[in-house]
Design an enzyme around this catalytic site. Structure first.
Site, PDB file in Angstrom:
ATOM      1  N   HIS A 152      25.426   9.496  11.013  1.00 31.98           N
ATOM      2  CA  HIS A 152      26.268   9.907  11.782  1.00 31.98           C
ATOM      3  C   HIS A 152      27.808   8.985  11.990  1.00 31.98           C
ATOM      4  O   HIS A 152      28.406   8.898  13.092  1.00 31.98           O
ATOM      5  CB  HIS A 152      25.880  10.260  13.271  1.00 31.98           C
ATOM      6  CG  HIS A 152      26.289  11.457  13.934  1.00 31.98           C
ATOM      7  ND1 HIS A 152      27.443  11.730  14.316  1.00 31.98           N
ATOM      8  CD2 HIS A 152      25.606  12.639  14.476  1.00 31.98           C
ATOM      9  CE1 HIS A 152      27.629  13.059  14.687  1.00 31.98           C
ATOM     10  NE2 HIS A 152      26.624  13.501  14.869  1.00 31.98           N
ATOM     11  N   GLU A 204      27.474  15.007   7.755  1.00 31.13           N
ATOM     12  CA  GLU A 204      26.104  14.797   7.718  1.00 31.13           C
ATOM     13  C   GLU A 204      25.196  15.262   6.821  1.00 31.13           C
ATOM     14  O   GLU A 204      25.221  16.626   6.861  1.00 31.13           O
ATOM     15  CB  GLU A 204      25.516  15.086   9.037  1.00 31.13           C
ATOM     16  CG  GLU A 204      26.509  14.482  10.397  1.00 31.13           C
ATOM     17  CD  GLU A 204      26.340  15.172  11.435  1.00 31.13           C
ATOM     18  OE1 GLU A 204      25.328  15.297  12.275  1.00 31.13           O
ATOM     19  OE2 GLU A 204      27.253  15.758  12.002  1.00 31.13           O
ATOM     20  N   HIS A 250      19.331  15.901  17.696  1.00 31.35           N
ATOM     21  CA  HIS A 250      19.497  14.653  17.016  1.00 31.35           C
ATOM     22  C   HIS A 250      18.245  13.938  17.428  1.00 31.35           C
ATOM     23  O   HIS A 250      18.523  12.749  17.856  1.00 31.35           O
ATOM     24  CB  HIS A 250      20.934  13.945  17.411  1.00 31.35           C
ATOM     25  CG  HIS A 250      22.021  14.538  16.763  1.00 31.35           C
ATOM     26  ND1 HIS A 250      21.891  15.208  15.249  1.00 31.35           N
ATOM     27  CD2 HIS A 250      23.239  14.666  16.793  1.00 31.35           C
ATOM     28  CE1 HIS A 250      22.938  15.437  15.263  1.00 31.35           C
ATOM     29  NE2 HIS A 250      23.891  15.301  15.679  1.00 31.35           N
TER      30      HIS A 250
END
Ligand code: GLA
Length: 373
Positions: free
Chosen positions: A205, A336, A132
């Site tokens: 997210h 996601e 991420h």
């Protein structure tokens, strides 16, 4: 006199419910409240309200959606996201609650990739892997914010990620526009441009719990994903490169199935990328999740080829809600939209490389509705 007392009580209740001080209407349907300071920049919390009374709260810290307040089938409103009332809740930091994710959503194996014959080493923040966007991804930076309210409330966030940040090549200008539509959709539009070739894979997210109470599990939610295939992973959650049929496996959500029905046969729980059935990159309905008790339903539309369904496996009760309740395993789920994890090292996956002169553009919509029967 009695009327005045009622009005005074109503005003007190209203003030007590409004969690943010100094909240001011800055555009029709958009309120702004000072939320704190980070990196010597002002952090604000914006509340977008549509004509149906649906509310979404978004901060320019991490582009974080802290709350999405919707009714259930009996008209009782609740927040369907895991999140906190104050900025301090996000300083711990929680595992990407509600945040914008970049420069690369999900994992890049060993934080390494080769581009134009040059090897790049990214920050590693998930064992030996990059996750991420690294140590300080887009979820932990303060974005510039502009509000727009032509017909529907919208927040435009901009961030310039510098050449070399977290190891990535190129200055990347990213713009993300959040819009709350009249159809109760949270629309997220991503745009980016770079001055050197770089991997880009932006996502968002939110952790959803359609019961509106984070002490309930999401295992009774029903999930449908329009995907005949998924990408299996190794023990570090890196795709092996195989694109596998979901048929006769716990990954088959081609008909709506309770999340808890087969989760025990998936080691660690669901945390995988589904290969969406699609012919082109038009905005398409790809997934839906429902909670039969509250009647709440959420549909996902996207232009992306993949969907990471994560069942909140790493939540372990150590984080507490703003009212002090532990946030336990499987009390939030993420959907996601994305390109596949580790694509820079998997030539058989759709490319995530953005070149100078190209425009990165991606759209995802989460549509809320109620099943009243
Ligand atoms: C993603 C990843 C998970 C986990 C969460 C955050 O969904 O795939 O493995 O890292 O983010 O905890």
């Amino acid at each position: 006199m009695r009327k005045l007392v009622y009005l005074a009580i109503a005003a007190m209740v209203f003030t007590a419910c409004g969690s943010e001080k100094n909240s001011k209407e800055v555009q029709p349907g958009i309120k702004k409240a000072l939320w704190g300071q980070k990196d010597n920049k002002q952090v604000d919390l914006y509340t977008l309200t549509n004509k149906n009374g649906i509310e979404v709260k978004i901060s320019n810290y991490g582009g974080t959606v802290t709350a999405w307040i919707v009714p259930d089938k009996n008209g009782n409103k609740a927040n369907i996201l895991l999140g906190f009332d104050s900025l301090s809740g996000y300083m711990a930091p929680p595992p990407y609650f509600g945040a914008l994710i970049g420069r690369y959503g999900n994992r890049i194996a060993n934080g390494k990739f080769v581009l134009d014959k040059k090897q790049y080493q990214l920050a590693t923040n998930n064992g030996k892997n990059h996750l991420h966007g690294g140590l300080k991804g887009f979820d932990k930076v303060v974005w510039d914010a502009v509000v727009v309210s032509d017909s529907v409330p919208s927040l435009i966030l901009t961030y310039i990620s510098k050449d070399g940040e977290e190891g990535y090549p190129g200055n990347l200008k990213v713009t993300v526009q959040y819009t709350l539509t009249e159809n109760d959709e949270l629309k997220i539009e991503y745009n980016a441009e770079t001055d050197k070739a770089t991997p880009v894979n932006l996502t968002q997210h939110n952790y959803y719990n359609l019961t509106g109470d984070p002490s309930n599990s999401i295992l009774n939610h029903s999930l449908w994903i329009d995907a005949d295939q998924y990408t299996p992973v190794d023990s570090g959650l890196i795709p092996t490169g195989e694109i596998k049929s979901v048929k006769s496996s716990p990954f088959d959500f081609t008909t709506a199935t309770k999340i808890g029905a087969r989760i025990d046969s998936v080691k660690g729980g669901y945390d995988h990328n589904w290969v969406l059935n699609r012919k082109d990159s038009s905005l398409q309905l790809v997934a839906a999740v429902t909670d039969s008790v509250s009647g709440r339903k959420l549909e996902v539309f996207t232009t992306e080829p993949g969907l990471q369904f994560y069942s909140g496996n790493f939540l372990d009760g150590s984080l507490k809600t703003s009212s002090g309740k532990p946030i336990n395993q499987h009390t939030g789920l993420c959907l996601e939209t994305q390109h596949f994890p580790n694509s820079p090292n998997q030539p058989n996956f759709p490319s995530t490389i953005l070149l100078p002169g190209q425009k990165y553009h991606s759209v995802t919509k989460y549509k809320f509705s109620l099943n009243k029967n």
